[in-house]
Design a protein around this motif. Structure first.
Motif, PDB file in Angstrom:
ATOM      1  N   TYR A 197      23.027  70.829 -18.787  1.00 33.81           N
ATOM      2  CA  TYR A 197      21.935  71.426 -19.557  1.00 33.81           C
ATOM      3  C   TYR A 197      20.628  71.413 -18.769  1.00 33.81           C
ATOM      4  CZ  TYR A 197      18.264  71.700 -23.109  1.00 33.81           C
ATOM      5  OH  TYR A 197      17.142  72.031 -23.817  1.00 33.81           O
ATOM      6  N   ALA A 198      20.390  70.369 -17.990  1.00 37.52           N
ATOM      7  CA  ALA A 198      19.149  70.318 -17.207  1.00 37.52           C
ATOM      8  C   ALA A 198      19.099  71.451 -16.191  1.00 37.52           C
ATOM      9  CB  ALA A 198      19.027  68.961 -16.507  1.00 37.52           C
ATOM     10  N   GLY A 199      20.233  71.751 -15.535  1.00 36.54           N
ATOM     11  CA  GLY A 199      20.259  72.858 -14.575  1.00 36.54           C
ATOM     12  C   GLY A 199      20.052  74.205 -15.247  1.00 36.54           C
ATOM     13  N   VAL A 200      20.667  74.388 -16.417  1.00 39.20           N
ATOM     14  CA  VAL A 200      20.466  75.631 -17.171  1.00 39.20           C
ATOM     15  C   VAL A 200      19.002  75.775 -17.557  1.00 39.20           C
ATOM     16  CG1 VAL A 200      21.019  76.795 -19.341  1.00 39.20           C
ATOM     17  CG2 VAL A 200      22.833  75.703 -18.019  1.00 39.20           C
ATOM     18  N   SER A 201      18.380  74.680 -17.966  1.00 36.35           N
ATOM     19  CA  SER A 201      16.975  74.726 -18.366  1.00 36.35           C
ATOM     20  C   SER A 201      16.073  75.077 -17.197  1.00 36.35           C
ATOM     21  CB  SER A 201      16.569  73.376 -18.965  1.00 36.35           C
ATOM     22  OG  SER A 201      17.325  73.080 -20.119  1.00 36.35           O
ATOM     23  N   ARG A 202      16.391  74.586 -16.018  1.00 35.66           N
ATOM     24  CA  ARG A 202      15.542  74.907 -14.859  1.00 35.66           C
ATOM     25  C   ARG A 202      15.587  76.401 -14.535  1.00 35.66           C
ATOM     26  NH1 ARG A 202      16.507  69.397 -13.297  1.00 35.66           N
ATOM     27  NH2 ARG A 202      18.655  69.807 -12.670  1.00 35.66           N
ATOM     28  N   GLN A 203      16.724  77.056 -14.770  1.00 33.86           N
ATOM     29  CA  GLN A 203      16.774  78.507 -14.582  1.00 33.86           C
ATOM     30  C   GLN A 203      15.844  79.210 -15.564  1.00 33.86           C
ATOM     31  OE1 GLN A 203      21.234  78.670 -14.854  1.00 33.86           O
ATOM     32  NE2 GLN A 203      21.035  80.013 -13.079  1.00 33.86           N
ATOM     33  N   ALA A 204      15.840  78.754 -16.812  1.00 32.23           N
ATOM     34  CA  ALA A 204      14.949  79.353 -17.808  1.00 32.23           C
ATOM     35  C   ALA A 204      13.493  79.053 -17.493  1.00 32.23           C
ATOM     36  CB  ALA A 204      15.320  78.836 -19.201  1.00 32.23           C
TER      37      ALA A 204
END
Length: 738
Positions: A197-204
């Protein structure tokens, strides 16, 4: 005489009309087949009608969003240090013009992105907590029960009950709710961490800063096939293939997200579209998936893949900047729609509708570009929640799509580029003088008219003054310093607009940051500024997304230990406590709280905050809930046993036990010696023919001597014990211990 008829086994001939009837088709079966065909045609018409309606809607949204996409394109060009088409053409037309582009925007965006990601996910740990919803009635009842003696009886609907029993019941209810909230938090956290989830959030976060809008979708169950090697009992490794049904959060490219442009936020957007690019194999894999219509997918697969009518001008421009202008998508464009769907359409798609009388449901529809519906289902969430969450860097009060940092810095970046180009162009123009030459009066000896070091020139005989009649040099003034001052001012303005105290990130820190007070003031200013962005993330992403995950677990998870009345609290702003100043304040508070009686849970909570501030994982360095319960139980048992004995008194007690043991040993030795003497006297009397009295008289002196020695030893031991007790009492009085 008439002859009697001949009796045989042959059957009479079948009438003609009976054979005709048997040859006619089954009218009932034909009518049923016709009815089924009519129903299929009607279902197909309903699905096609829905597909055409949705296709027209998305076409309209794409047209209405062109202005926003043009802004995004300019943002991306600025972020990647690329001039817009008009400026690039003007620079290309001039052979001597500088084409440099200073990437100040990218520098500031990267710094802010790293800072925001560091605040929200300092250790890739969760940035939320799940707590049980407070019940004011229970809290008030608990406070009231605490004021009543525990043995006092209170009238209740179930009969008289003691106040202590009521208080214990309320306490158990609240503790059970808290335990379920903690279990729910751990469950959701495990789901998110398992899917990065942290990696997905960094894309956003990246798109939120560059374009002004970042989108995350969830919870989503993709049903992917996973392969993993597992160790077998015999030591070998076996490949296991299974379908992964774990809910996850996924990043959605803002270019592929089409909400209602009239909505001001996601809560106001009643329908949303998302674009998917699927290869032929990916589209074929959807056959057999729940909700997908096999016949409809096969019809789409008969058409060749490609962009077709979905060619996007702005996205082609992006690929052009990346050097892939001629690249074409050999994929199918498939749209995912979330919004209202008519009940009759859902029935036509084979959906088991709970209430056919209800005219419309919140549904999910997938359709290929052109309007071919391939899936139509009811929203899988009982709450009918839309799966999208949006983060804006700068919110637009009239639209879901916000403004990014390149848009804020646009004018200053253009001015900085203009000033640095002017400085470089001026340096180039002033590096050599402008030459005015009369070719009738002078000519080069080597035949070339270019200026060269040490070059020879021949002048005509009638030239009286070479500098006035043949050659003249004009020097261009160098104003690069003025242009560079403008550039420096623009750079400073970009730092101020992009974020206060960005100089703290590098070696250009001002002098006042070298003092503790100055650094504290500057850090507090930067923290307040970043806190706004963290709040926007918490409000736009964390709370709605995690709340949907909690709802998913409540609906689909069978574990009763996590089912409760829960609420999600974002703790993104608590990521700011990793600052050194906050750590010091937490440590100071911890020291001040040492003298205050406090439950173990409160102490663990304090240590948890300090661990987060130090960028440590509190779940790894602190005891979990089960361990805390064991520690509390041990603490309770110790309290029931009373306070531990003072070490000095314990040593005195041990010494007294040692002296008592020695007295018992001495008495045992005396008794043993007396028995040995009696046996010795009997032996002597027997050997020497003496009576017992004679033997006793003979050894009277030996017995007296033995008793005297024993008395002396006893007196010495008693003296030692008295001396030790006196010394111990003196040391206890003076506080020196033993």
């Amino acid at each position: 005489m008439a002859q009697a008829p001949l009796v045989t086994d042959a059957q009479p001939e079948e009438p003609a009309y009976t054979a005709a009837l048997s040859a006619m088709p089954d009218l009932a079966a034909q009518e049923q087949a016709d009815a089924e065909d009519a129903a299929q045609r009607q279902s197909k018409q309903l699905l096609d009608g829905l597909g055409q309606y949705l296709q027209e809607d998305i076409d309209r949204r794409k047209t209405d969003r062109l202005t926003i996409e043009m802004r995004w394109l300019a943002d991306m060009e600025q972020y990647n240090s690329i001039y817009d088409g008009q400026t690039a053409k003007a620079l290309e037309a001039s052979a001597s013009a500088s084409k440099v582009f200073i990437p100040l925007t990218r520098r500031i965006c990267n710094i802010v992105e790293a800072r925001l990601g560091d605040l929200l996910f300092p250790t890739d740990d969760r940035n939320f907590v799940v707590e049980h919803s407070p019940v004011p009635e229970l809290a008030a009842a608990k406070a009231l029960a605490a004021k009543i003696p525990a043995d006092q009886m209170v009238d209740t609907p179930d009969g008289p009950t003691s106040a202590g029993t009521i208080a214990a019941s309320i306490r158990d209810t609240l503790e059970e709710a808290a335990a379920k909230a903690i279990a729910m938090q751990k469950q959701v956290d495990d789901r998110l961490q398992e899917r990065n989830y942290a990696g997905v959030s960094r894309q956003a976060i990246n798109q939120g800063i560059v374009y002004g809008t970042g989108v995350i979708k969830g919870p989503m169950v993709l049903g992917e096939i996973t392969k993993k090697f597992m160790a077998a009992p015999d030591g070998t490794a076996a490949l296991q293939v299974r379908e992964d049904l774990t809910p996850r959060a996924v990043w959605v490219d803002v270019w592929d997200f089409f909400p209602d442009l009239a909505a001001r936020d996601m809560a106001d957007s009643k329908s949303n579209f998302e674009r998917h690019w699927l290869s032929k194999a990916d589209l074929a894999k959807l056959v057999g998936q729940p909700g997908f219509l096999e016949d409809q997918i096969r019809e789409v697969l008969k058409q060749p893949p490609g962009e077709g009518r979905t060619a996007e001008t702005n996205q082609n421009a992006l690929r052009s900047h990346a050097g892939s202008r001629a690249a074409r998508r050999n994929e199918y464009c498939v749209w995912e729609y979330h919004g209202s769907v008519d009940t009759e359409v859902l029935i036509a798609a084979g959906v088991d509708v709970p209430d056919p009388e209800l005219s419309v449901y919140e549904g999910v529809v997938w359709f290929a570009d052109g309007g071919q519906v391939i899936k139509a289902i009811i929203n899988p969430m009982d709450t009918d929640a839309q799966p999208y969450s949006v983060f804006n860097w700068q919110k637009d009060g009239s639209c879901i799509f916000g403004y990014g940092m390149p848009y804020e810095l646009r004018d200053m970046q253009v001015s900085a580029n203009s000033s640095i180009r002017a400085a470089l162009d001026n340096n180039g123009a002033s590096a050599k003088p402008q030459v005015i030459m009369n070719r009738q009066k002078v000519r080069p000896t080597n035949g070339r008219w270019e200026l060269e070091p040490g070059k020879m020139w021949e002048a005509e005989p009638d030239v009286m003054n070479l500098q006035t009649e043949a050659l003249s040099f004009v020097n261009i003034p160098n104003n690069a310093k003025i242009f560079l001052e403008v550039f420096g001012m623009m750079k400073q303005l970009m730092d101020e607009v992009g974020g206060p105290m960005l100089a703290m990130q590098g070696q250009d820190a001002p002098n006042f940051l070298q003092t503790a007070t100055g650094s504290s003031i500057a850090y507090n200013a930067a923290t307040v500024w970043m806190r706004r962005a963290v709040r926007l993330w918490d409000d736009g992403i964390t709370v709605p997304l995690i709340s949907r995950f909690v709802d998913w677990e409540m609906q689909y998870n069978d574990d009763p230990k996590i089912k409760g009345d829960c609420k999600v609290i974002a703790r993104g702003t608590s990521g700011l406590v990793e600052a050194e100043g906050q750590v010091q304040r937490l440590s100071m508070f911890r020291q001040l709280a040492q003298g205050v009686p406090m439950p173990l849970k409160r102490q663990i909570a304090q240590l948890r905050e300090i661990a987060v501030a130090l960028r440590l994982d509190p779940d790894k360095v602190l005891p979990d809930e089960e361990e805390i319960k064991k520690l509390e139980e041990a603490e309770r048992k110790q309290a029931e046993q009373g306070p531990p004995m003072d070490p000095a008194m314990a040593r005195i007690k041990v010494r007294e036990l040692e002296i008592a043991d020695k007295d018992k040993q001495r008495q045992h030795e005396a008794s043993q010696a007396d028995q040995n003497m009696q046996m010795r006297m009997a032996e002597l009397a027997s050997k020497e023919n003496l009576t017992a009295e004679q033997a006793q008289d003979k050894y009277l002196t030996s017995m007296a001597t033995l008793e005297a020695n024993l008395a002396d030893k006893q007196e010495a031991r008693a003296h030692d014990a008295q001396k030790f007790n006196a010394e111990a009492e003196l040391r206890m009085t003076t506080g020196q211990g033993v």
